[in-house]
Write a protein that holds these residues in place. Sequence first.
Motif, short mmCIF file in Angstrom:
data_model
loop_
_atom_site.label_atom_id
_atom_site.label_comp_id
_atom_site.label_asym_id
_atom_site.label_seq_id
_atom_site.Cartn_x
_atom_site.Cartn_y
_atom_site.Cartn_z
N GLN A 257 17.28 70.42 56.35
CA GLN A 257 16.52 69.25 56.80
C GLN A 257 15.04 69.57 56.86
O GLN A 257 14.65 70.66 57.28
CB GLN A 257 16.99 68.78 58.19
N THR A 258 14.24 68.63 56.40
CA THR A 258 12.81 68.66 56.68
C THR A 258 12.57 67.83 57.92
O THR A 258 13.14 66.75 58.08
CB THR A 258 12.00 68.11 55.51
N LEU A 259 11.74 68.35 58.80
CA LEU A 259 11.48 67.71 60.08
C LEU A 259 9.97 67.53 60.24
O LEU A 259 9.19 68.25 59.60
CB LEU A 259 12.04 68.56 61.22
N PRO A 260 9.53 66.60 61.08
CA PRO A 260 8.09 66.39 61.24
C PRO A 260 7.36 67.67 61.64
O PRO A 260 7.93 68.57 62.26
CB PRO A 260 8.02 65.33 62.35
N HIS A 261 6.08 67.74 61.26
CA HIS A 261 5.18 68.85 61.62
C HIS A 261 5.57 70.17 60.96
O HIS A 261 5.21 71.24 61.46
CB HIS A 261 5.08 69.01 63.14
N GLY A 262 6.30 70.11 59.85
CA GLY A 262 6.59 71.32 59.10
C GLY A 262 7.78 72.11 59.60
O GLY A 262 8.05 73.21 59.09
N HIS A 263 8.53 71.59 60.57
CA HIS A 263 9.71 72.30 61.06
C HIS A 263 10.83 72.20 60.03
O HIS A 263 10.89 71.24 59.24
CB HIS A 263 10.17 71.71 62.39
N GLN A 264 11.74 73.19 60.05
CA GLN A 264 12.81 73.27 59.05
C GLN A 264 14.14 73.59 59.73
O GLN A 264 14.17 74.23 60.79
CB GLN A 264 12.50 74.37 58.03
N VAL A 414 18.71 67.21 53.01
CA VAL A 414 18.68 67.52 51.58
C VAL A 414 19.66 68.65 51.29
O VAL A 414 20.07 69.39 52.19
CB VAL A 414 17.26 67.93 51.14
N PRO A 415 20.07 68.82 50.03
CA PRO A 415 20.90 69.98 49.67
C PRO A 415 20.16 71.28 49.95
O PRO A 415 18.92 71.33 49.90
CB PRO A 415 21.13 69.80 48.16
N ILE A 416 20.91 72.34 50.21
CA ILE A 416 20.23 73.61 50.51
C ILE A 416 19.62 74.23 49.26
O ILE A 416 18.91 75.24 49.36
CB ILE A 416 21.17 74.62 51.20
N THR A 417 19.85 73.62 48.11
CA THR A 417 19.18 74.06 46.88
C THR A 417 17.79 73.45 46.73
O THR A 417 17.06 73.80 45.81
CB THR A 417 20.03 73.69 45.66
N SER A 418 17.41 72.53 47.62
CA SER A 418 16.12 71.84 47.52
C SER A 418 15.01 72.67 48.14
O SER A 418 15.23 73.41 49.13
CB SER A 418 16.20 70.48 48.21
N GLU A 419 13.81 72.54 47.61
CA GLU A 419 12.63 73.16 48.20
C GLU A 419 11.84 72.18 49.05
O GLU A 419 10.68 72.44 49.39
CB GLU A 419 11.75 73.74 47.10
N ALA A 420 12.48 71.07 49.44
CA ALA A 420 11.81 70.08 50.28
C ALA A 420 11.30 70.68 51.60
O ALA A 420 10.19 70.35 52.03
CB ALA A 420 12.73 68.89 50.55
N PRO A 421 12.07 71.54 52.30
CA PRO A 421 11.52 72.12 53.53
C PRO A 421 10.23 72.91 53.30
O PRO A 421 9.31 72.87 54.12
CB PRO A 421 12.66 73.03 54.02
N MET A 422 10.16 73.60 52.17
CA MET A 422 8.95 74.35 51.84
C MET A 422 7.78 73.39 51.61
O MET A 422 6.68 73.60 52.14
CB MET A 422 9.20 75.20 50.59
N ARG A 423 8.02 72.34 50.83
CA ARG A 423 6.95 71.37 50.58
C ARG A 423 6.49 70.71 51.87
O ARG A 423 5.30 70.43 52.05
CB ARG A 423 7.43 70.32 49.57
N SER A 424 7.43 70.47 52.77
CA SER A 424 7.11 69.81 54.03
C SER A 424 6.17 70.65 54.88
O SER A 424 5.17 70.16 55.42
CB SER A 424 8.40 69.51 54.80
N TYR A 425 6.48 71.94 54.99
CA TYR A 425 5.59 72.76 55.83
C TYR A 425 4.26 73.02 55.13
O TYR A 425 3.21 73.15 55.79
CB TYR A 425 6.29 74.06 56.26
N HIS A 426 4.24 73.07 53.80
CA HIS A 426 2.97 73.20 53.08
C HIS A 426 2.07 72.00 53.38
O HIS A 426 0.84 72.14 53.51
CB HIS A 426 3.21 73.28 51.57
N THR A 427 2.68 70.81 53.50
CA THR A 427 1.89 69.61 53.82
C THR A 427 1.30 69.71 55.21
O THR A 427 0.15 69.32 55.45
CB THR A 427 2.77 68.36 53.69
N GLU A 428 2.07 70.23 56.18
CA GLU A 428 1.55 70.41 57.54
C GLU A 428 0.45 71.46 57.55
O GLU A 428 -0.58 71.30 58.22
CB GLU A 428 2.67 70.80 58.50
N TRP A 429 0.65 72.56 56.82
CA TRP A 429 -0.40 73.59 56.71
C TRP A 429 -1.67 72.98 56.14
O TRP A 429 -2.77 73.24 56.62
CB TRP A 429 0.13 74.71 55.82
N GLN A 430 -1.52 72.15 55.12
CA GLN A 430 -2.66 71.49 54.48
C GLN A 430 -3.40 70.62 55.50
O GLN A 430 -4.64 70.63 55.55
CB GLN A 430 -2.15 70.65 53.32
N ARG A 431 -2.67 69.87 56.30
CA ARG A 431 -3.29 69.01 57.32
C ARG A 431 -4.09 69.85 58.31
O ARG A 431 -5.25 69.52 58.63
CB ARG A 431 -2.22 68.20 58.05
#
Length: 443
Positions: A257-264, A414-431
Amino acid sequence: MAHLIRRGSPMTRHQKHGYTNLVQRGRIHRSAYTDPDVFAVEMIRVFGGTWTYLGHESELPEPYDFKLTNLGLRPVILTRDGDGTIHGLFNRCSHRGVTVCPETSGNARRFVCSYHGWTYLSDGRLAAVPFASSCGPEFDQTELGLGRVSRIDTHRGFIFGVLAPEAPSLHDYLGPVAERIDEWVDRSPAGELVVRHRVRKIAADANWKLYVDGAADGIHPLFVHRSYLTMGAERDGEGLFLSEFASGLEESGMYSQTLPHGHQFLDQRPSLLPSKWAATRAMPGTEAAVEQLTARHGERVDEILEQTTVAGMNIFVFPNLSLVDNSIGVVQPRAVDRTEVHWHITSLADLDPVAVSLRMRIGEDFPNFGDTDDVEQWERAQRGLRDVPEVQWLRTTRGLGLDPEADDRGVSTVPITSEAPMRSYHTEWQRLMGLEPNWLGQD
């Protein structure tokens, strides 16, 4: 090694654009991992601009207890004063900047600077200054206490701190990940964790984000931890912990799961059937411990054994808190290419002491093998990023355009094969890298 910079590349543009151009759709620039200037900025804006884990309340059980910790690179004394209030104090004398507390933990009513004897109370107030009369009429002792982490709050015993005045409340920052923390803690009969065992530290010549990149990566165990999986299968047979990554990965029921503020979050529990204990490898002393627990608790023994073994949950609270199996991991950056992870195996309050001992042994199993695997991969990645400037970007495209949209709470499963959690925390880091650190220079 000096960075090779090509004209017009993001390496030359990121200072103008506040570093936020380093993250783009499906990719992140190598300099986010290799540039000392980027590292210096993120130690201020990320570890300062958002709630960061500092310690656990059970580490400060008594008035005047303290432990040393960090907020990014800032050395912090985490204290409990005589009234029971928790403080985060910068371990830096207000006079000449010398660290005032050399011990990693203990109990102290005062902290005395070894340079000129300035003395501070456990709440950070300046209590005594030798030869204070020589300081002159403008000297105001009440304004010269230790600097402090301006906001401290807790959730289920986990202590967090933040410097940014505009940061949301801890409750709002955690959001849905708080429910996952609650699940993790509520395995305890009393609903409480105990963190009083010695820390186990691992260190890598790698950037701290390489750890975070793998926090919910469901593919890497099949390759990175192959030796552990093979050894376990040969010694103990199939169907034990982590073997679900070796076959039928997409049919296992596991998910991220991707969670708000970059949590995984990565949930292994659907694959650990009929029970987590049934998927647990035998440790030295397991048979004797089970016999003792059965004699003491009879039909309740299955419930107790479930509390001793792995949680089957990987929870990452951005930027530095990792809850894996029975352990708390704290990501501690040291340099752009140096990271420590501090692991604390937890006990559960009111759990039978025999079960606590068994829980400790189980908690030592995978790390003895898996940590070295992970460190090797982080260091290989760091070398590749550092030494090949002609290839500028890392790809994070698995699942891009395929994963479902987030729900109304900001959660995407998301499936555990997805890199969505990584993209999510990158977006929070960017912010966070785009923040103006308005908490600096407040004396």
